[in-house]
Design a protein around this motif. Structure first.
Motif, PDB file in Angstrom:
ATOM      1  N   VAL A 299      37.534  40.333  15.727  1.00 56.42           N
ATOM      2  CA  VAL A 299      36.741  39.344  16.460  1.00 56.42           C
ATOM      3  C   VAL A 299      36.592  39.867  17.885  1.00 56.42           C
ATOM      4  N   LEU A 300      35.340  40.051  18.310  1.00 51.30           N
ATOM      5  CA  LEU A 300      35.079  40.608  19.634  1.00 51.30           C
ATOM      6  C   LEU A 300      34.233  39.637  20.446  1.00 51.30           C
ATOM      7  N   ASP A 301      34.550  39.523  21.720  1.00 52.11           N
ATOM      8  CA  ASP A 301      33.814  38.663  22.645  1.00 52.11           C
ATOM      9  C   ASP A 301      33.500  39.456  23.910  1.00 52.11           C
ATOM     10  N   THR A 302      32.422  39.075  24.562  1.00 47.56           N
ATOM     11  CA  THR A 302      32.035  39.702  25.820  1.00 47.56           C
ATOM     12  C   THR A 302      31.827  38.634  26.876  1.00 47.56           C
ATOM     13  N   ASP A 303      32.416  38.859  28.047  1.00 45.33           N
ATOM     14  CA  ASP A 303      32.209  37.978  29.194  1.00 45.33           C
ATOM     15  C   ASP A 303      31.653  38.806  30.351  1.00 45.33           C
ATOM     16  N   TRP A 304      30.760  38.170  31.116  1.00 44.02           N
ATOM     17  CA  TRP A 304      30.246  38.801  32.328  1.00 44.02           C
ATOM     18  C   TRP A 304      30.712  37.985  33.521  1.00 44.02           C
ATOM     19  N   LEU A 305      31.307  38.658  34.490  1.00 45.28           N
ATOM     20  CA  LEU A 305      31.800  37.993  35.686  1.00 45.28           C
ATOM     21  C   LEU A 305      31.320  38.759  36.912  1.00 45.28           C
ATOM     22  N   ASP A 306      31.175  38.042  38.030  1.00 48.11           N
ATOM     23  CA  ASP A 306      30.746  38.657  39.279  1.00 48.11           C
ATOM     24  C   ASP A 306      31.850  38.535  40.322  1.00 48.11           C
ATOM     25  N   SER A 307      32.001  39.575  41.134  1.00 47.56           N
ATOM     26  CA  SER A 307      32.899  39.503  42.288  1.00 47.56           C
ATOM     27  C   SER A 307      32.109  39.912  43.528  1.00 47.56           C
ATOM     28  N   ALA A 308      32.385  39.247  44.637  1.00 49.77           N
ATOM     29  CA  ALA A 308      31.655  39.500  45.888  1.00 49.77           C
ATOM     30  C   ALA A 308      32.523  40.327  46.832  1.00 49.77           C
ATOM     31  N   HIS A 309      31.886  41.256  47.533  1.00 50.05           N
ATOM     32  CA  HIS A 309      32.597  42.155  48.445  1.00 50.05           C
ATOM     33  C   HIS A 309      31.793  42.287  49.735  1.00 50.05           C
ATOM     34  N   ALA A 310      32.497  42.403  50.853  1.00 48.05           N
ATOM     35  CA  ALA A 310      31.841  42.417  52.159  1.00 48.05           C
ATOM     36  C   ALA A 310      30.906  43.604  52.334  1.00 48.05           C
TER      37      ALA A 310
ATOM     38  N   ARG B   6      29.923  47.878  50.580  1.00 48.43           N
ATOM     39  CA  ARG B   6      30.179  48.897  49.565  1.00 48.43           C
ATOM     40  C   ARG B   6      31.532  49.563  49.797  1.00 48.43           C
ATOM     41  N   ALA B   7      31.870  49.775  51.069  1.00 51.48           N
ATOM     42  CA  ALA B   7      33.166  50.379  51.377  1.00 51.48           C
ATOM     43  C   ALA B   7      34.312  49.458  50.966  1.00 51.48           C
ATOM     44  N   ALA B   8      34.138  48.156  51.195  1.00 47.94           N
ATOM     45  CA  ALA B   8      35.179  47.200  50.788  1.00 47.94           C
ATOM     46  C   ALA B   8      35.332  47.180  49.271  1.00 47.94           C
ATOM     47  N   LEU B   9      34.209  47.244  48.566  1.00 47.00           N
ATOM     48  CA  LEU B   9      34.261  47.311  47.108  1.00 47.00           C
ATOM     49  C   LEU B   9      35.010  48.561  46.668  1.00 47.00           C
ATOM     50  N   HIS B  10      34.701  49.689  47.296  1.00 47.35           N
ATOM     51  CA  HIS B  10      35.371  50.927  46.910  1.00 47.35           C
ATOM     52  C   HIS B  10      36.873  50.837  47.136  1.00 47.35           C
ATOM     53  N   ARG B  11      37.280  50.236  48.253  1.00 50.86           N
ATOM     54  CA  ARG B  11      38.718  50.102  48.509  1.00 50.86           C
ATOM     55  C   ARG B  11      39.393  49.265  47.432  1.00 50.86           C
ATOM     56  N   GLN B  12      38.715  48.196  47.020  1.00 46.76           N
ATOM     57  CA  GLN B  12      39.267  47.349  45.973  1.00 46.76           C
ATOM     58  C   GLN B  12      39.403  48.113  44.660  1.00 46.76           C
ATOM     59  N   LEU B  13      38.355  48.862  44.319  1.00 48.11           N
ATOM     60  CA  LEU B  13      38.400  49.631  43.076  1.00 48.11           C
ATOM     61  C   LEU B  13      39.446  50.735  43.152  1.00 48.11           C
ATOM     62  N   ALA B  14      39.523  51.398  44.299  1.00 47.53           N
ATOM     63  CA  ALA B  14      40.486  52.489  44.446  1.00 47.53           C
ATOM     64  C   ALA B  14      41.914  51.978  44.358  1.00 47.53           C
ATOM     65  N   ALA B  15      42.170  50.757  44.854  1.00 43.13           N
ATOM     66  CA  ALA B  15      43.522  50.197  44.831  1.00 43.13           C
ATOM     67  C   ALA B  15      43.998  49.907  43.421  1.00 43.13           C
TER      68      ALA B  15
ATOM     69  N   GLY C 219      26.049  46.167  54.075  1.00 41.71           N
ATOM     70  CA  GLY C 219      26.160  44.726  53.911  1.00 41.71           C
ATOM     71  C   GLY C 219      26.849  44.323  52.618  1.00 41.71           C
ATOM     72  N   PRO C 220      26.864  43.003  52.322  1.00 43.50           N
ATOM     73  CA  PRO C 220      27.579  42.493  51.148  1.00 43.50           C
ATOM     74  C   PRO C 220      27.014  43.052  49.838  1.00 43.50           C
ATOM     75  N   VAL C 221      27.905  43.227  48.872  1.00 39.27           N
ATOM     76  CA  VAL C 221      27.502  43.669  47.533  1.00 39.27           C
ATOM     77  C   VAL C 221      28.248  42.827  46.507  1.00 39.27           C
ATOM     78  N   ARG C 222      27.665  42.747  45.318  1.00 34.50           N
ATOM     79  CA  ARG C 222      28.305  42.042  44.207  1.00 34.50           C
ATOM     80  C   ARG C 222      28.583  43.051  43.097  1.00 34.50           C
ATOM     81  N   MET C 223      29.703  42.856  42.454  1.00 33.35           N
ATOM     82  CA  MET C 223      30.091  43.694  41.327  1.00 33.35           C
ATOM     83  C   MET C 223      29.966  42.868  40.054  1.00 33.35           C
TER      84      MET C 223
END
Length: 270
Positions: A189-200, A202-211, A228-232
């Motif tokens: 049984v497989l399910d897919t969810d899509w979620l969004d996260s907000a980041h201040a 691109r650099a802030a997003l990268h830091r989060q991903l790198a951590a 500027g702000p980006v969404r993942m």
């Protein structure tokens, strides 16, 4: 994934281990959703041995131990640093935990020795999913349960292709389901969810991903202000499936291969 890449990923998580728990809130939330799949499943008998594969700093191993109080939890990770954090987190419950450093593709466990495998976000670091599933089928007892999660191919940031490290693997839900069936697992049984996260930025997003290991250090954007702000957008794939009885075939493009333990192979006397 060659041994050099595997060693590089292991070294990355060794370096991140001491601070990992401060940045993995999203991953822990998704892990909780994967654990909730147990609410609608009937496990008989209750699991005595549980494998938390790719355990990280062990929060889900603790949750599994709390849910199944008579079970022993084997927490496996390739990263020595992550296992050091796991041992500290296990605390006084250490007798119910066994922390093992091992490659998920080469599990040092006996056949039919595990009742439940919990593998949360392990697949992003595995490029041979069929090989992994064959190994998990080997260690699971017949009718044992597999729970796993992965990142889907729609995982990306707004206007920033390639935001994830190239070593991170994504899993298409249809192909993953097919791989489970080919490995001999039943009732997937497989399910897919899509979620969004907000980041201040691109650099802030990268830091989060790198951590959390999803981006490699060293290639981050220099300044925050210009972009500027980006969404993942995260696509999270979750799956449950049951291990088959002995003798069920493993399907491959070359045909079918049955799996029967040596103990069940008779010996004819002359």
């Amino acid at each position: 994934m060659n041994d050099a890449t595997t060693a590089s990923i292991r070294a990355r998580f060794d370096a991140l281990a001491s601070d990992f728990a401060r940045h993995d809130a999203l991953q822990r939330a998704w892990a909780g959703q994967l654990l909730e799949r147990l609410d609608g499943l009937k496990l008989e008998p209750l699991p005595k041995v549980i494998l938390d594969l790719g355990c990280g700093p062990v929060p889900m191993a603790r949750a599994l131990a709390k849910r199944f109080r008579a079970a022993r939890v084997v927490a496996i990770d390739a990263s020595r640093g992550m296992l050091a954090q796991a041992r500290r987190a296990a605390g006084w419950r250490q007798r119910r935990f066994r922390c093992v450093q091992a490659d998920a593709r080469r599990l040092p466990l006996a056949d039919d020795s595990v009742d439940l495998v919990f593998a949360h976000l392990l697949l992003p670091w595995i490029d041979d999913v069929p090989g992994l599933l064959t190994g998990l089928r080997r260690v699971l007892r017949p009718e044992g349960l597999l729970l796993l999660s992965a990142l889907g191919p729609d995982t990306a940031a707004e206007g920033s292709a390639g935001v994830l490290d190239p070593t991170v693997q994504v899993s298409d839900v249809q192909r993953l389901g097919d791989a489970l069936m080919r490995a001999g697992f039943h009732e997937p049984v497989l399910d897919t969810d899509w979620l969004d996260s907000a980041h201040a930025s691109r650099a802030a997003l990268h830091r989060q991903l790198a951590a959390t290991g999803l981006a490699a250090a060293g290639n981050e954007p220099v300044e925050d202000a210009p972009d500027g702000p980006v969404r993942m957008r995260w696509e999270v794939v979750q799956a449950s499936a049951w291990a088959p009885p002995h003798g069920a075939p493993i399907r491959s493009f070359g045909g079918e291969e049955a799996s029967v333990p040596i103990s069940q192979i008779g010996r004819r006397q002359r």
